[in-house]
Design an enzyme around this catalytic site. Structure first.
Site, PDB file in Angstrom:
ATOM      1  N   ASN A   7      47.377  17.012  41.661  1.00 15.46           N
ATOM      2  CA  ASN A   7      48.229  15.987  41.058  1.00 15.46           C
ATOM      3  C   ASN A   7      49.654  16.296  41.494  1.00 15.46           C
ATOM      4  O   ASN A   7      50.294  17.200  40.974  1.00 15.46           O
ATOM      5  CB  ASN A   7      48.080  16.064  39.526  1.00 15.46           C
ATOM      6  CG  ASN A   7      48.924  15.035  38.822  1.00 15.46           C
ATOM      7  OD1 ASN A   7      49.694  14.299  39.440  1.00 15.46           O
ATOM      8  ND2 ASN A   7      48.802  14.982  37.508  1.00 15.46           N
ATOM      9  N   HIS A 179      47.131   5.267  33.130  1.00 16.66           N
ATOM     10  CA  HIS A 179      46.213   6.154  32.390  1.00 16.66           C
ATOM     11  C   HIS A 179      44.755   5.722  32.581  1.00 16.66           C
ATOM     12  O   HIS A 179      43.898   6.022  31.735  1.00 16.66           O
ATOM     13  CB  HIS A 179      46.485   6.114  30.858  1.00 16.66           C
ATOM     14  CG  HIS A 179      47.772   6.735  30.430  1.00 16.66           C
ATOM     15  ND1 HIS A 179      48.530   6.202  29.401  1.00 16.66           N
ATOM     16  CD2 HIS A 179      48.426   7.818  30.864  1.00 16.66           C
ATOM     17  CE1 HIS A 179      49.605   6.945  29.225  1.00 16.66           C
ATOM     18  NE2 HIS A 179      49.571   7.930  30.103  1.00 16.66           N
ATOM     19  N   ARG A 240      60.324   6.750  26.198  1.00 17.27           N
ATOM     20  CA  ARG A 240      60.323   5.378  26.730  1.00 17.27           C
ATOM     21  C   ARG A 240      60.332   4.351  25.594  1.00 17.27           C
ATOM     22  O   ARG A 240      59.626   4.542  24.600  1.00 17.27           O
ATOM     23  CB  ARG A 240      59.091   5.139  27.603  1.00 17.27           C
ATOM     24  CG  ARG A 240      59.135   5.882  28.914  1.00 17.27           C
ATOM     25  CD  ARG A 240      57.864   5.677  29.713  1.00 17.27           C
ATOM     26  NE  ARG A 240      57.375   6.952  30.200  1.00 17.27           N
ATOM     27  CZ  ARG A 240      56.128   7.197  30.566  1.00 17.27           C
ATOM     28  NH1 ARG A 240      55.217   6.244  30.522  1.00 17.27           N
ATOM     29  NH2 ARG A 240      55.767   8.388  30.990  1.00 17.27           N
ATOM     30  N   GLU A 383      41.441  14.420  32.392  1.00 18.50           N
ATOM     31  CA  GLU A 383      41.645  13.634  33.610  1.00 18.50           C
ATOM     32  C   GLU A 383      41.212  14.397  34.858  1.00 18.50           C
ATOM     33  O   GLU A 383      40.684  13.811  35.791  1.00 18.50           O
ATOM     34  CB  GLU A 383      43.118  13.203  33.695  1.00 18.50           C
ATOM     35  CG  GLU A 383      43.411  12.095  32.699  1.00 18.50           C
ATOM     36  CD  GLU A 383      44.890  11.827  32.478  1.00 18.50           C
ATOM     37  OE1 GLU A 383      45.529  12.645  31.792  1.00 18.50           O
ATOM     38  OE2 GLU A 383      45.395  10.814  32.974  1.00 18.50           O
TER      39      GLU A 383
END
Ligand code: ADP
Length: 412
Positions: A7, A179, A240, A383
């Site tokens: 990643n 996601h 955010r 993930e």
């Protein structure tokens, strides 16, 4: 098969080496400050953590240090690079080009590059990661797994914005959602638990972490999600803003005498629960501050729960019902107070929470009562494992080997 999961960020590289049969992590770690100075933190399972401050002028050098650490005679976990059977790369944006994971070749790399425009901070870094791994492991098959792919099944009425259609056609301005790997992994597991893998089903996944999103999954397919053209949309997050009237952007730019870019940065980095509370983006700090009587921290937590419940409610409407709901990621897995606060809004669905089960953290568990009309679960996301499963499934699809992998939940 041993799968190296990568990643890559602009100055960082997270990795895991996963045994696809046992699904255990053999080693994991992180390269930070690539292009600045460089630090490798390598954690081989069952062995001592290694921290190395070494110059990492680029990602290729960073990958070479990781491979060196994996094969090190003392702290290594594999004898040599031939023990790495495949590499799975997390790619942030696949635009409309990728609705599934793919084996990487030159054509795929070019198509990912065409999506750079949509994720200028992430996709170029992901591509650099692919090139770095290819240079050092030229014969190892590599797979790209996209954050956006799972949401490519959304219908037009969900993904189009109410702006001139031309902008969708010309510039591909639309909702993409993110996601996806997590929503796919958790929804598959939820369907498995409730025994509806091959039946009509309606489930909602709440991925609540530093970045948060809610997804409606009908018959195993994403039909709507709260993040949009970028991951700024939807829920209120750590830093955010989530959804906001776009006119606020111009208004603030005028008032603050800042550019639109600068205001967007404020919405990305200085807003959310941190901006509201003035305390922190971390929900543990917010809980502590709220307990001490900090009103803004309490307001931030209440806003988060309210907005999350709104999205769940709107997706019940989108799907005309819901069979089960799952909470996942840092907050979803660990913050029982927040789960309860969200579910308290959902009494109209006949949801009742088992307080004792809900007190459990970080484990797969049903947190609703036996007579709750909708089952509510906590399902830890993973993930990296999802990327490893996708990678193995694709690599095997293109080889003649028998399938030695635990295919449970493989994303196809
Ligand atoms: P990211 O989106 O960066 O992967 P995470 O999924 O790790 O974020 O979520 C971060 C949030 O999860 C933080 O607000 C933190 O409070 C919460 N969190 C993570 N781990 C725990 C824990 N063990 N206990 C309580 N809260 C946690």
């Amino acid at each position: 098969m041993n799968v190296f999961v990568v990643n890559c960020g602009s100055s960082s590289l997270k990795y895991q080496l996963i045994d696809s049969v046992s699904e255990q992590v053999i080693a994991k770690g992180l390269c930070e400050r690539i292009g600045i100075d460089g630090r490798l933190t390598h954690k081989p399972t069952g062995k001592k953590e290694v921290v190395k401050e070494v110059a990492m002028p680029d990602h290729k050098v960073a990958v070479s240090y990781v491979l060196e650490a994996l094969t090190d005679s003392e702290n290594g976990v594999i004898k040599d690079l031939s023990a790495i059977d495949a590499v799975g790369h997390r790619i942030v944006h696949g635009g409309e080009k990728f609705a599934n994971s793919v084996v990487i070749n030159d054509e795929v790399m070019a198509a990912i590059e065409e999506c750079n425009d949509l994720a200028p901070l992430h996709n170029p870094a992901n591509l650099i990661g692919i090139s770095a791994c290819k240079a050092l492991m030229p014969n190892v098959p590599m797979v790209a797994v996209f954050d956006t792919a799972f949401h490519q099944t959304m219908p037009k009425e969900a993904y189009l914005y109410g702006i001139p259609y031309d902008y969708y056609e010309q510039f591909k301005v639309r909702k993409y959602g993110f996601h996806g790997t997590s929503h796919s992994f958790v929804s598959k597991r939820l369907l498995e638990i409730i025994g509806k893998e091959n039946q009509d089903s309606k489930v909602i996944i709440c991925h609540l972490g530093n970045g948060s999103s809610v997804t409606a999954v009908k018959n195993g397919k994403s039909v709507d999600t709260s993040m949009g053209f970028t991951p700024l949309d939807g829920l209120i997050m750590g830093t955010r803003s989530g959804s906001i009237d776009p006119a606020v952007v111009q208004f603030l730019a005028n008032k603050l005498e800042r550019s639109l870019d600068e205001v967007i940065t404020i919405l990305n980095k200085k807003s959310g629960v941190e901006g509201i509370s003035g305390v922190s983006s971390d929900f543990r700090d917010l809980d502590a501050a709220s307990m001490e009587g900090n009103e803004r921290a309490t307001t931030a937590l209440n806003m988060f729960a309210y907005r999350a419940a709104q999205y769940v409610g709107s997706y019940v409407a989108s799907m005309n019902g819901v069979d089960a709901i799952a909470f996942t990621a840092g907050i979803g897995e660990n913050n029982s107070k927040m789960r309860k606060a969200i579910c308290d809004y959902l009494g109209y669905l006949g949801i009742t929470i088992n307080e004792e089960a809900n007190a459990v953290r970080g484990e797969e568990i049903c947190i609703s009562t036996a007579d709750s009309k909708v089952a509510v679960y906590v399902i830890p996301t993973n993930e990296e494992l999802a990327i490893a499963r996708e990678t193995v499934a694709l690599v095997l699809l293109f080889s003649d080997q028998p399938n030695p992998v635990n295919t449970k939940g493989t994303g196809f």
